[in-house]
Write an enzyme that holds these catalytic residues in place. Structure first.
Site, PDB file in Angstrom:
ATOM      1  N   GLY A  49       0.800  -1.218   0.000  1.00 25.37           N
ATOM      2  CA  GLY A  49       0.000   0.000   0.000  1.00 25.37           C
ATOM      3  C   GLY A  49       0.832   1.267   0.000  1.00 25.37           C
ATOM      4  O   GLY A  49       0.494   2.245  -0.679  1.00 25.37           O
ATOM      5  N   ASN A  73      -7.227   4.563   9.080  1.00 26.60           N
ATOM      6  CA  ASN A  73      -6.555   3.445   9.742  1.00 26.60           C
ATOM      7  C   ASN A  73      -6.593   3.543  11.261  1.00 26.60           C
ATOM      8  O   ASN A  73      -6.587   2.528  11.954  1.00 26.60           O
ATOM      9  CB  ASN A  73      -5.102   3.330   9.262  1.00 26.60           C
ATOM     10  CG  ASN A  73      -4.343   4.629   9.374  1.00 26.60           C
ATOM     11  OD1 ASN A  73      -4.676   5.605   8.707  1.00 26.60           O
ATOM     12  ND2 ASN A  73      -3.328   4.667  10.221  1.00 26.60           N
ATOM     13  N   GLN A 116      -7.174   0.115   4.231  1.00 26.19           N
ATOM     14  CA  GLN A 116      -7.990  -0.423   5.333  1.00 26.19           C
ATOM     15  C   GLN A 116      -9.343  -0.941   4.853  1.00 26.19           C
ATOM     16  O   GLN A 116      -9.945  -1.810   5.478  1.00 26.19           O
ATOM     17  CB  GLN A 116      -8.198   0.650   6.399  1.00 26.19           C
ATOM     18  CG  GLN A 116      -6.955   0.998   7.192  1.00 26.19           C
ATOM     19  CD  GLN A 116      -6.489  -0.123   8.086  1.00 26.19           C
ATOM     20  OE1 GLN A 116      -7.268  -0.959   8.537  1.00 26.19           O
ATOM     21  NE2 GLN A 116      -5.190  -0.164   8.345  1.00 26.19           N
ATOM     22  N   THR A 162      11.158  -7.229 -10.664  1.00 27.07           N
ATOM     23  CA  THR A 162      10.657  -8.574 -10.913  1.00 27.07           C
ATOM     24  C   THR A 162       9.350  -8.810 -10.166  1.00 27.07           C
ATOM     25  O   THR A 162       9.221  -8.464  -8.984  1.00 27.07           O
ATOM     26  CB  THR A 162      11.705  -9.613 -10.459  1.00 27.07           C
ATOM     27  OG1 THR A 162      12.919  -9.387 -11.182  1.00 27.07           O
ATOM     28  CG2 THR A 162      11.217 -11.027 -10.697  1.00 27.07           C
ATOM     29  N   CYS A 181       4.445   3.853  19.284  1.00 25.71           N
ATOM     30  CA  CYS A 181       4.382   2.840  20.334  1.00 25.71           C
ATOM     31  C   CYS A 181       5.773   2.395  20.746  1.00 25.71           C
ATOM     32  O   CYS A 181       6.213   1.284  20.451  1.00 25.71           O
ATOM     33  CB  CYS A 181       3.554   1.653  19.860  1.00 25.71           C
ATOM     34  SG  CYS A 181       1.889   2.115  19.401  1.00 25.71           S
ATOM     35  N   SER A 216      -3.546  -3.198  -0.293  1.00 24.28           N
ATOM     36  CA  SER A 216      -2.443  -4.031   0.178  1.00 24.28           C
ATOM     37  C   SER A 216      -2.995  -5.360   0.658  1.00 24.28           C
ATOM     38  O   SER A 216      -3.939  -5.408   1.449  1.00 24.28           O
ATOM     39  CB  SER A 216      -1.693  -3.333   1.319  1.00 24.28           C
ATOM     40  OG  SER A 216      -0.499  -4.010   1.632  1.00 24.28           O
ATOM     41  N   ALA A 217      -2.390  -6.469   0.199  1.00 27.07           N
ATOM     42  CA  ALA A 217      -2.954  -7.801   0.419  1.00 27.07           C
ATOM     43  C   ALA A 217      -3.015  -8.208   1.885  1.00 27.07           C
ATOM     44  O   ALA A 217      -3.922  -8.940   2.299  1.00 27.07           O
ATOM     45  CB  ALA A 217      -2.150  -8.840  -0.363  1.00 27.07           C
ATOM     46  N   HIS A 218      -2.051  -7.757   2.679  1.00 27.54           N
ATOM     47  CA  HIS A 218      -1.988  -8.273   4.051  1.00 27.54           C
ATOM     48  C   HIS A 218      -3.081  -7.718   4.954  1.00 27.54           C
ATOM     49  O   HIS A 218      -3.203  -8.134   6.112  1.00 27.54           O
ATOM     50  CB  HIS A 218      -0.609  -8.018   4.662  1.00 27.54           C
ATOM     51  CG  HIS A 218      -0.328  -6.603   5.031  1.00 27.54           C
ATOM     52  ND1 HIS A 218      -0.257  -6.180   6.333  1.00 27.54           N
ATOM     53  CD2 HIS A 218      -0.081  -5.506   4.273  1.00 27.54           C
ATOM     54  CE1 HIS A 218       0.016  -4.885   6.370  1.00 27.54           C
ATOM     55  NE2 HIS A 218       0.123  -4.453   5.128  1.00 27.54           N
TER      56      HIS A 218
END
Length: 407
Positions: free
Chosen positions: A75, A158, A186, A244, A332, A206-208
């Site tokens: 992302g 987010n 998100q 790639t 954090c 974003s895939a995750h």
């Protein structure tokens, strides 16, 4: 008395586990079909077919053409390509140097715009937001009337979970000839991604975030939109993004997005039910807790709070000691974290902006997990407040955070 400790993951907005079905779809591309998708031999052509098949499947879900999709490393890269690429192309054509956004964007957007502004002579304008973090449409329209190379507004925040009306904002921007991009990272897997209905020129995913692998993302670029590539090299992705192909990751992304689409109603209903249980529990059991973000127009999986008088950094450490993975809008790190820029932007004081907490549910979350987390949070909050009230002023957050709350 706290019940027996368990492991509870409530940080799905940060990352989700890879679905076993996604992992199964990816496996052959690690060990069997491992050729470079740009190679001319059989192994390369097999990898290329897998990449292009994934592109077609994702395009069907986004209601766009396969050629309008660029596979990226995630992302943040998608956001960078959209904003830098549009800004540089506008300058190349002698057009506007203005960049329009909001103060509650992901740092991949804000930091990119700040860099273009401070180092490359572009001008940034930030449209204000309301207390829930939603962009003020009138102010956004006024900014667009002054012209711009690109406007970027987050789909679902987010940190707060609030959902912007992208279709309305995109109409405003495009009506003034300003390209419209949205960070939809998100929103992936939870909200509609029909790019035609949303009216966006560019959209990042974003895939995750939807049970796919880390390190792979998408940028949708509407046909006719021209960008200057931020990553140069080979002619991959029609010259938009050199490098790639991550064949296994791209296959996993497509599979994860398909599953999210097929199971959308079931997942979002379950997420909403668990989220509401979580919100109710926290507001009832944690004294002074405030729900941040919009109470209704928010992601099904997302709950966020401001807990006055409780430093988020210390709280997260003690929740972790109880087996609970959570997140905060502040940096954090042990010590004195900076206030959350997003909470500041929506009107919280610097002191309050150090007290943010984000909890996000997922496919594996159970009602028992929610109840355990609420009990642990209430207990930790009570004990932290007691410590703060008794500690000498000279002791800092790091010293307080190191004190055990539990025997």
């Amino acid at each position: 008395m706290m019940r027996e400790q368990r492991q509870v993951y409530l940080d799905h907005s940060a990352s989700t586990p890879v679905d076993a079905r996604v992992l199964q779809a990816m496996r052959p591309f690690f060990s069997d079909v491992y050729g470079n998708s740009s190679s001319a031999h059989q192994g390369g052509r097999a990898a290329e077919r897998a990449v292009e098949a994934a592109r077609e499947r994702v395009a069907a879900l986004l209601h766009c053409q396969p050629a309008e999709l660029v596979f990226t490393g995630g992302g943040s890269e998608s956001d960078n390509l959209a904003i830098r690429g549009a800004a540089w192309r506008s300058r190349q054509l002698g057009r506007s140097d203005r960049l329009i956004t909001s103060p509650v964007e992901h740092s991949a957007v804000t930091q990119t715009i700040h860099q273009l502004d401070s180092l490359m002579g572009f001008t940034a304008e930030f449209a204000p937001v309301d207390r829930a973090g939603l962009v003020d449409a009138a102010a956004f329209a006024a900014a667009c009337r002054r012209g711009g190379a690109v406007a970027s507004v987050i789909y679902a925040n987010n940190e707060l979970g609030s959902i912007n009306d992208l279709a309305r904002l995109s109409r405003i921007a495009r009506g003034q000839g300003v390209l419209f991009h949205s960070d939809a990272v998100q929103a992936g897997g939870q909200l509609t991604l029909d790019v035609g209905a949303l009216g966006v020129d560019m959209l990042s995913l974003s895939a995750h975030k939807f049970y796919g692998p880390k390190g792979v993302g998408i940028l949708y670029i509407r046909e006719g939109v021209e960008l200057v590539s931020a990553i140069t090299g080979g002619g991959h992705e029609r010259g938009q993004r050199a490098g790639t192909h991550n064949t296994a990751g791209i296959v996993g992304l497509a599979k994860a997005l398909e599953l999210a689409h097929e199971e959308h109603a079931e997942r979002t209903e379950r997420f909403s039910r668990l989220r509401d249980r979580l919100v109710t529990g926290v507001l009832q059991e944690v004294s002074g807790a405030q729900l941040s973000g919009h109470p209704e127009r928010r992601l099904p999986s997302h709950a966020s709070f401001v807990l006055p008088g409780i430093d988020a950094n210390a709280l997260l450490m003690h929740l972790d000691m109880r087996g609970i993975a959570a997140s905060s809008g502040s940096a954090c790190k042990v010590g004195d974290p900076a206030p959350s820029a997003i909470l500041l932007a929506v009107g919280y004081s610097p002191t309050e902006a150090r007290c943010g907490l984000r909890l996000s549910v997922g496919m594996s979350t159970t009602p028992g997990d929610i109840d355990y987390a609420v009990e642990a949070l209430a207990d930790a909050a009570k004990k932290l407040r007691s410590l703060y009230s008794k500690e000498p002023a000279r002791e800092n957050v790091q010293q307080l955070a190191a004190k055990p709350l539990y025997d």
